[in-house]
Design an enzyme around this catalytic site. Structure first.
Site, PDB file in Angstrom:
ATOM      1  N   LYS A  81     -16.890 -43.602 -67.127  1.00 38.65           N
ATOM      2  CA  LYS A  81     -17.168 -42.712 -68.268  1.00 38.65           C
ATOM      3  C   LYS A  81     -18.599 -42.170 -68.181  1.00 38.65           C
ATOM      4  CE  LYS A  81     -13.793 -44.965 -71.228  1.00 38.65           C
ATOM      5  NZ  LYS A  81     -13.504 -46.091 -72.123  1.00 38.65           N
TER       6      LYS A  81
ATOM      7  N   GLN B 266     -17.028 -49.991 -75.781  1.00 39.16           N
ATOM      8  CA  GLN B 266     -15.890 -50.387 -74.937  1.00 39.16           C
ATOM      9  C   GLN B 266     -15.221 -51.634 -75.519  1.00 39.16           C
ATOM     10  OE1 GLN B 266     -14.774 -48.617 -72.192  1.00 39.16           O
ATOM     11  NE2 GLN B 266     -13.056 -50.043 -72.195  1.00 39.16           N
TER      12      GLN B 266
ATOM     13  N   ASP C  10     -14.155 -41.672 -80.027  1.00 37.81           N
ATOM     14  CA  ASP C  10     -12.904 -42.384 -79.736  1.00 37.81           C
ATOM     15  C   ASP C  10     -11.873 -42.146 -80.841  1.00 37.81           C
ATOM     16  OD1 ASP C  10     -12.483 -43.693 -77.371  1.00 37.81           O
ATOM     17  OD2 ASP C  10     -13.535 -45.529 -77.952  1.00 37.81           O
TER      18      ASP C  10
END
Ligand code: NDP
Length: 298
Positions: free
Chosen positions: A53, A97, A120
């Site tokens: 990412k 994460q 997200d």
């Protein structure tokens, strides 16, 4: 002929658009998109995800910041970092994460991220916006957003009246996927582990999305002829044919069987997988564009 949907190409197109628009946003408007990725602990799979990412963010021309914290980091310290990132004007997207170590309440951390930086799309505000059909102002979770783009490539944007069956009801994939399909005027059914006669239900689907986490569970004779099949699953299974101790990736759909019936189908790997990171970049760009008061690319 069954179309094999190439997620790599679609993802590359998304990233190219993000790069082009980022150059313009940075050059003309003086706003460089900034993405902060936070990882706690040393889970090897998470390390790989996070570094890819961060790498992709740099490739897009973003300010890419990675915070790698030790496994014993306290919840209070992580909350403090989130607070600092929320206040940091150079950061437009924050991604923590998952999974987090057991002593940290993931829900609390996710809800601490400012909704306007929650790229997200897991915060209550963004979930609520998607659930009430405010898709344009929401951040939509990356995997379902990417899956939707693949569906639109095959079916076009008008999905009115199509029957969609989403197998899986997680907050990360199944539920947001169902909401996106509903917003696109599909008739949506969400299936899960308590669903009765799943094969019969699956056979009603013009669009069948599998997000189960069970290798090759959806069989070829569960697929309606001509259906669009989106396989979100990523499962590693033993591959003795490749040699001792070797493994391979498969989806939640029996690809060989399902591709006989489907009109279009995503492979694993190379289908939905590449879309997830691409949509994270797109969401971060959208966030930066909103900050700059500029219309992001469609
Ligand atoms: P979860 O484990 O959170 O959810 C799985 C869902 O599948 C649950 O709703 C569960 O039902 C349902 N389910 C389990 N067994 C059955 C069954 N026998 N019949 C019907 N439904 C069943 O998984 P995720 O949503 O997080 O992920 C799903 C898959 O997608 C995984 O393979 C994961 O690796 C992959 N994934 C891929 C991503 C990508 O980038 N391509 C990103 C995220 C996930 P119930 O709720 O009743 O327990």
């Amino acid at each position: 002929m069954t179309e094999i949907i190439d997620g790599k190409i679609v993802a590359e197109n998304v990233v190219e658009t993000v790069k082009r628009f980022t150059a313009e946003l940075t050059g003309k408007h003086g706003v460089q998109p900034g993405l902060a990725v936070v990882i706690v602990g040393e889970d090897p799979a998470s390390q790989v995800y996070v570094s890819s990412k961060s790498k992709k963010a740099k490739e897009c021309g973003f300010l890419s910041v990675q915070h790698t914290l030790p496994a014993e980091t306290s919840e209070a310290d992580l909350l403090k970092l989130i607070g600092e990132l929320n206040a940091d004007k150079t950061i437009h997207g924050i991604l923590v994460q998952l999974p987090l170590p057991d002593h940290i309440d993931s829900g609390k951390i996710i809800q601490a991220i400012a909704p306007e930086k929650d790229v997200d799309g897991f915060s209550f505000i963004n979930v609520g916006k998607l659930g009430t059909g405010e898709v344009d102002s929401a951040f939509v979770p990356c995997t379902p957003a990417g899956s939707m783009l693949l569906i639109e490539r095959v079916r076009g944007k008008d999905l009115s009246g199509l029957n969609a069956v989403v197998v899986g009801r997680s907050n990360i994939v199944g539920k947001p996927m169902a909401n996106l399909l509903l917003a696109a005027n599909c008739t949506v059914t969400i299936a899960h582990s308590r669903t009765k006669d799943l094969p019969a239900l699956a056979r009603t689907a013009d669009i069948l999305v599998a997000a189960v986490g069970r290798p090759e569970m959806i069989k070829g004779d569960w697929v309606k002829p001509g259906a669009t099949v989106i396989d979100v699953g990523i499962n590693r299974i033993p591959a003795p044919e490749k040699g001792d101790g070797k493994s391979r990736l498969v989806g939640d759909v029996d690809f060989a069987g399902a591709s006989q019936a489907a009109g279009a189908i995503t492979p694993v790997p190379g289908g939905v997988g590449p879309m997830t990171i691409a949509m994270l970049m797109a969401n971060t760009l959208v966030s930066a564009s909103r900050t700059a008061g500029v219309e992001p690319p469609a």
